[in-house]
Design a protein around this motif. Structure first.
Motif, short mmCIF file in Angstrom:
data_model
loop_
_atom_site.label_atom_id
_atom_site.label_comp_id
_atom_site.label_asym_id
_atom_site.label_seq_id
_atom_site.Cartn_x
_atom_site.Cartn_y
_atom_site.Cartn_z
N GLY A 1 0.78 -1.22 0.00
CA GLY A 1 0.00 0.00 0.00
C GLY A 1 0.82 1.28 0.00
N ILE A 2 0.11 2.37 -0.14
CA ILE A 2 0.69 3.71 -0.10
C ILE A 2 0.44 4.28 1.28
N ILE A 3 1.45 4.94 1.84
CA ILE A 3 1.32 5.55 3.15
C ILE A 3 1.60 7.04 3.01
N THR A 4 0.64 7.87 3.44
CA THR A 4 0.83 9.31 3.46
C THR A 4 0.53 9.81 4.86
N THR A 5 0.88 11.05 5.12
CA THR A 5 0.59 11.67 6.42
C THR A 5 -0.15 12.98 6.18
N ARG A 6 -0.96 13.36 7.17
CA ARG A 6 -1.73 14.60 7.06
C ARG A 6 -2.16 15.02 8.46
N ARG A 7 -2.22 16.32 8.67
CA ARG A 7 -2.76 16.82 9.94
C ARG A 7 -4.24 16.49 10.01
N VAL A 8 -4.69 16.03 11.14
CA VAL A 8 -6.09 15.65 11.31
C VAL A 8 -7.00 16.87 11.19
N TYR A 9 -6.46 18.07 11.38
CA TYR A 9 -7.25 19.29 11.27
C TYR A 9 -7.45 19.73 9.82
N ARG B 1 -1.98 9.31 20.56
CA ARG B 1 -2.47 8.66 21.78
C ARG B 1 -3.61 9.46 22.40
N LEU B 2 -3.53 10.79 22.27
CA LEU B 2 -4.56 11.67 22.83
C LEU B 2 -5.43 12.22 21.71
N TRP B 3 -6.70 12.46 22.01
CA TRP B 3 -7.59 13.04 21.01
C TRP B 3 -7.15 14.48 20.74
N PRO B 4 -7.09 14.91 19.48
CA PRO B 4 -6.66 16.27 19.14
C PRO B 4 -7.57 17.34 19.74
N ARG B 5 -6.95 18.34 20.33
CA ARG B 5 -7.69 19.42 20.98
C ARG B 5 -8.59 20.16 20.00
N GLY B 6 -9.79 20.45 20.47
CA GLY B 6 -10.71 21.29 19.72
C GLY B 6 -11.35 20.63 18.52
N ARG C 1 -13.98 18.01 17.02
CA ARG C 1 -15.13 17.17 17.33
C ARG C 1 -14.99 15.85 16.60
N LYS C 2 -15.34 14.78 17.27
CA LYS C 2 -15.18 13.44 16.67
C LYS C 2 -15.93 13.31 15.36
N GLU C 3 -17.08 13.93 15.26
CA GLU C 3 -17.85 13.82 14.02
C GLU C 3 -17.22 14.61 12.87
N ASP C 4 -16.31 15.54 13.17
CA ASP C 4 -15.64 16.32 12.14
C ASP C 4 -14.32 15.70 11.68
N ALA C 5 -13.85 14.68 12.36
CA ALA C 5 -12.52 14.12 12.09
C ALA C 5 -12.45 13.27 10.83
N ARG C 6 -13.56 12.70 10.42
CA ARG C 6 -13.59 11.84 9.23
C ARG C 6 -12.54 10.73 9.31
N LEU C 7 -12.59 9.98 10.40
CA LEU C 7 -11.65 8.88 10.64
C LEU C 7 -12.26 7.55 10.23
N ASP C 8 -11.39 6.66 9.81
CA ASP C 8 -11.79 5.27 9.64
C ASP C 8 -11.36 4.45 10.85
N HIS C 9 -10.22 4.82 11.43
CA HIS C 9 -9.69 4.11 12.60
C HIS C 9 -8.93 5.09 13.49
N LEU D 1 -1.96 8.45 7.54
CA LEU D 1 -1.74 8.52 8.98
C LEU D 1 -1.99 9.96 9.42
N LEU D 2 -2.90 10.13 10.34
CA LEU D 2 -3.29 11.46 10.81
C LEU D 2 -2.66 11.76 12.16
N TYR D 3 -2.30 13.02 12.35
CA TYR D 3 -1.67 13.49 13.58
C TYR D 3 -2.19 14.88 13.91
N GLY D 4 -2.04 15.29 15.14
CA GLY D 4 -2.51 16.61 15.56
C GLY D 4 -1.43 17.66 15.68
N ALA D 5 -0.18 17.28 15.67
CA ALA D 5 0.94 18.20 15.88
C ALA D 5 0.97 19.31 14.82
N HIS D 6 1.52 20.46 15.21
CA HIS D 6 1.68 21.58 14.27
C HIS D 6 2.82 21.32 13.29
#
Length: 118
Positions: free
Chosen positions: A3-11, A26-31, A33-41, A94-99
């Motif tokens: 497969g192809i692996i890319t990264t993107r800010r969850v915001y 490990r922690l849910w990204p600040r600010g 909403r779970k319904e706005d995250a568009r996550l599969d996992h 792969l989604l992350y919350g970091a700046h």
């Protein structure tokens, strides 16, 4: 792994070509909403340990050592197989919350996964 692996800010807005969207914090990204995250996992179990995350503190000077220590944690993590199975199925973002878009666990995890596929 085929497969192809890319990264993107969850915001960032989701895009049609993202494939499976997997949050690897490990922690849910600040600010966010779970319904706005568009996550599969949400695979928080493949995120760095709290100790390693706090030690790193997103300090670019600690990046190389962070990647080494994180790879050690990943090598002993049975949940990594779940992520590898998702990658075998196709495109995974792969989604992350970091700046910092260059020094975060998703970038390190993507590199680790790619190194295991060769």
């Amino acid at each position: 792994m085929a497969g192809i692996i890319t990264t993107r800010r969850v915001y960032d807005p989701a895009e049609a070509g993202d494939g499976l969207r997997v949050l690897v914090d490990r922690l849910w990204p600040r600010g966010l909403r779970k319904e706005d995250a568009r996550l599969d996992h949400w695979l928080r179990v493949v995120a760095p340990s709290n100790e390693l995350r706090k030690w790193f503190g997103h300090d670019p000077a600690r990046w190389e050592e962070f990647k080494r220590r994180y790879a050690e944690e990943l090598a002993g993590n049975p949940a990594l197989a779940d992520l590898e199975n998702l990658v075998r199925q196709g495109h995974v973002t792969l989604l992350y919350g970091a700046h910092d878009r260059d020094h975060n666990q998703a970038v390190a995890l993507a590199a680790y996964l790619r190194s295991r596929s060769g």
